[in-house]
Design a protein around this motif. Structure first.
Motif: not given
Length: 679
Positions: A457-460, A468-471
């Protein structure tokens, strides 16, 4: 090329004897020993990997019954690929004649024959098989292997002390205790992610059969070691590049032998000065959403990939875990014909290997690579480690399951390589997203799928989803330093430097060797004017990443900003040795050299920097200002400063800052009228 499953075929002793012929005299060690020496003693020798030696009749005769059983059941020699018309380099497959001869020798009493006519066991290299390496990497500590217990997959981090990039033509691994090492694979990690995992474990190395770190095979190559396989040089023009600051990761499959011992290894690297002219790449097929119910005997995984360009396949590495049964991989060519890639009718996880084709396989554009793996998660599978069987899902641990195939190829034309890599990357991204989503749904408390989905998601550019995913990853694993670091990157991208600072600090607290986090922390501290703290952060970064040219350049600049010019010069010189084209490092070095009175050297570095970044007026003015305003009269050089400023004015015009520096130079030189005029 798929075929129906069939039971293992065990040929009777009598049937195999017929193959050997009935009109011969009794078989003796004079004949049988030749086959054993050629096919078996690579492992079954003194100091070899196998539990007993077969180098002489006296050693082989007591083991005759076991030898016959292993050959009849197809367990020895350990060679998984079937003969489907494609030949592999270094095949360990026995011919029918060789099988018949050994089995006849056993059946007839394992006769000695004439001792004077016994074959001589081959000499096995006692040193490095490829000669003395150019560089030897050694484990800093050995790893204790207990006398009993389960097999272990352990990853060991070997530091690579290089000051410049080198081309690697061959790699040779030597376990110090081959008896406890079933096989090994090698990868490289350009980051410090493997070091971080190593630091989390109190013993040398870290567990994981399929590591989740950034360690990867280098540049389209398989690196591995199996007992009895001789190391080989890469084909001409196919060296791979090893960069400074890279770690070498050795994963060893360790087996207890009944006696506690220590496992260690050394890696020999062989370099060439010839730049690679051929660039292989890896094509990956497989499935990442496996969910095999307990008792399922015919679970199927299929995958395919359409080749966009002509390629030659030069090597293949199939991989699965314990409940895999059959592997069939083939290519459907545009003309309707088929070519076997690899066919393993009886997979055995314990004897997995990477294979090089004896001759490259030509696969034209439009060929469809097809993969078909069958898994047997029933109690009838003798290799199933679960008694009774239990549900098995996709995952990197040994008690999970995988269905992977890596095919090493080269393109027919260099310009085709980016096309092939782009298509493969798109397929990989789709597969990985599918796999990570499956893992996240299957085990919401596993932090790694959430972290991986966050990176996608970060790359996109979807920073909200990434955060959200990292949390979620941090909720599952509060000590997940990489997730803290990536949240710091998001905060920094959003302009929240305080938030980024807090995340980077937390990442370095969790992982004191997290070099890139220290480096980013140093950058933010410099922006806030906390120069001493910034210097300290860069010192930590350089300790973790001593071969990172950018980190060393930042360290040099930070040292310069706190007045530690000699230390700054040392760091900047090291940085430029690793990467000469860094204009900012040349400019920073020029300033420190001027500050310590080495003006001529400083001006040379300034000129070198301007060759890479000719429009950097600010850098040239900074050097001129330092010369004009130096507090030490013996170093201050107003004339040179004014002359440099005048050159800049001639190039860019009478800008205020340029005239200001020129005025300071004239004043320092005692030419006050010119100084006033410029001012």
């Amino acid at each position: 090329m798929p075929r129906p499953s069939s039971p293992a075929l065990f040929v009777s002793l009598g049937a195999l004897v017929v193959l050997g012929g009935c009109d011969r005299g009794p078989a003796t060690w004079e004949e049988a020993g030749v086959v054993v020496h050629e096919r078996c003693v690579g492992c079954h020798r003194d100091e070899g990997h196998a539990p007993f030696s077969l180098e002489s009749w006296g050693q082989a005769a007591p083991m005759a019954t076991a030898i016959a059983a292993a050959i009849s059941e197809g367990r020895m020699p350990p060679w998984l690929p079937a003969d489907r018309g494609v030949a592999f380099d270094g095949e360990r497959r026995l011919t029918d004649r060789e099988k018949a001869l050994i089995l006849r020798w056993v059946e007839e009493g394992a006769l000695e024959g004439d001792p004077d006519r016994h074959p001589t066991a081959p000499d096995w290299p006692s040193g490095w098989a490829l000669g003395e390496p150019d560089l030897v990497l050694r484990m800093e500590e050995s790893y204790p292997v207990p006398a009993a217990g389960e097999d272990q997959f352990r990853n060991f981090v070997l530091r690579v002390p290089l000051e410049r990039a080198r081309y690697v033509r061959a790699v040779e691994l030597r376990p110090t205790k081959p008896m406890v090492v079933h096989h090994a694979t090698m990868r490289i990690d350009p980051t410090n992610s493997s070091r971080l995992e190593d630091a989390r474990d109190s013993l040398p190395g870290f567990d994981e059969m399929f590591s989740r770190t950034e360690a990867r095979p280098p540049g389209g190559f398989f690196l591995g070691w199996t007992p009895g396989r001789m190391p080989r040089q890469n084909p001409q023009g196919m060296a791979w590049t090893l960069e400074p600051g890279t770690d070498f990761i050795v994963q060893m499959h360790l087996r207890p032998t009944g006696m506690a011992t220590d496992a260690s290894a050394e890696v020999g690297l062989y370099f060439t000065d010839t730049r690679p002219t051929v660039s292989p790449t890896i094509l990956r097929l497989g499935g990442q959403t496996m969910d095999i119910p307990a008792g399922e005997a015919n679970y199927l995984v299929e995958d395919e990939f359409l080749l966009p360009v002509d390629v030659q396949a030069i090597g293949v590495y199939p991989h699965a875990h314990y409940v895999a049964r059959e592997m069939t991989v083939w290519a459907e060519l545009p003309d309707g014909s088929e070519v076997s890639i690899i066919d393993i009718p009886r997979w055995d996880f314990n004897w997995q290997d990477a294979y090089r084709y004896a001759e490259p396989l030509d696969l034209p554009a439009g060929s469809r690579l097809r993969l078909r793996y069958l898994f047997d998660n029933s109690a009838e599978n003798p290799l199933n480690p679960n008694r009774p069987p239990r549900r098995v899902v996709y995952g990197p641990e040994s008690d999970d399951e995988m269905a992977e195939l890596w095919l090493q190829v080269i393109t027919a034309r260099p310009g085709d390589l980016p096309v092939l890599q782009r298509e493969m990357a798109l397929k990989d991204q789709e597969n990985q997203l599918e796999g990570w989503n499956f893992l996240a749904e299957n085990d919401p408390d596993d932090p790694f799928p959430h972290f991986s989905l966050g990176t996608v998601a970060q790359t996109a550019g979807d920073l909200d989803e990434a955060a959200r995913r990292y949390r979620r990853a941090l909720d599952a694993a509060p000590g997940f330093a990489q997730a803290e670091y990536n949240l710091g990157l998001i905060a920094e991208e959003r302009g929240d430097l305080d938030g980024a600072l807090a995340r980077y600090r937390r990442a370095t607290e969790l992982r004191p060797e997290y070099g890139v986090a220290w480096s980013n922390l140093g950058w933010i501290l410099r922006q806030r004017g906390e120069l001493e703290s910034a210097r300290d952060a860069y010192e930590k970064a350089a300790e973790s990443r001593p071969g990172d040219a950018e980190v060393l350049a930042n360290l040099g600049s930070a040292r310069r900003e706190v007045g530690a010019h000699e230390e700054a010069i040392e760091a900047l010189r090291r940085s430029l040795d690793l990467s000469p084209g860094q204009a900012p490092a040349h400019f920073s070095l020029a300033l420190s050299l001027v500050e310590v009175g080495r003006t001529e050297e400083g001006l040379r570095e300034l000129n070198t920097g301007l060759q890479y970044d000719g429009g950097n007026v600010a850098a040239a003015l900074s050097v001129a200002w330092a010369l004009a305003t130096h507090p030490d009269e013996s170093i201050r050089d107003g004339r040179t400063a004014a002359g440099l400023a005048a050159q800049i004015r001639a190039a860019v015009g009478p800008r205020a800052r340029v005239l200001d520096v020129e005025a300071a130079g004239y004043a320092a030189a005692g030419r006050f009228d010119s100084a006033v005029q410029a001012a």
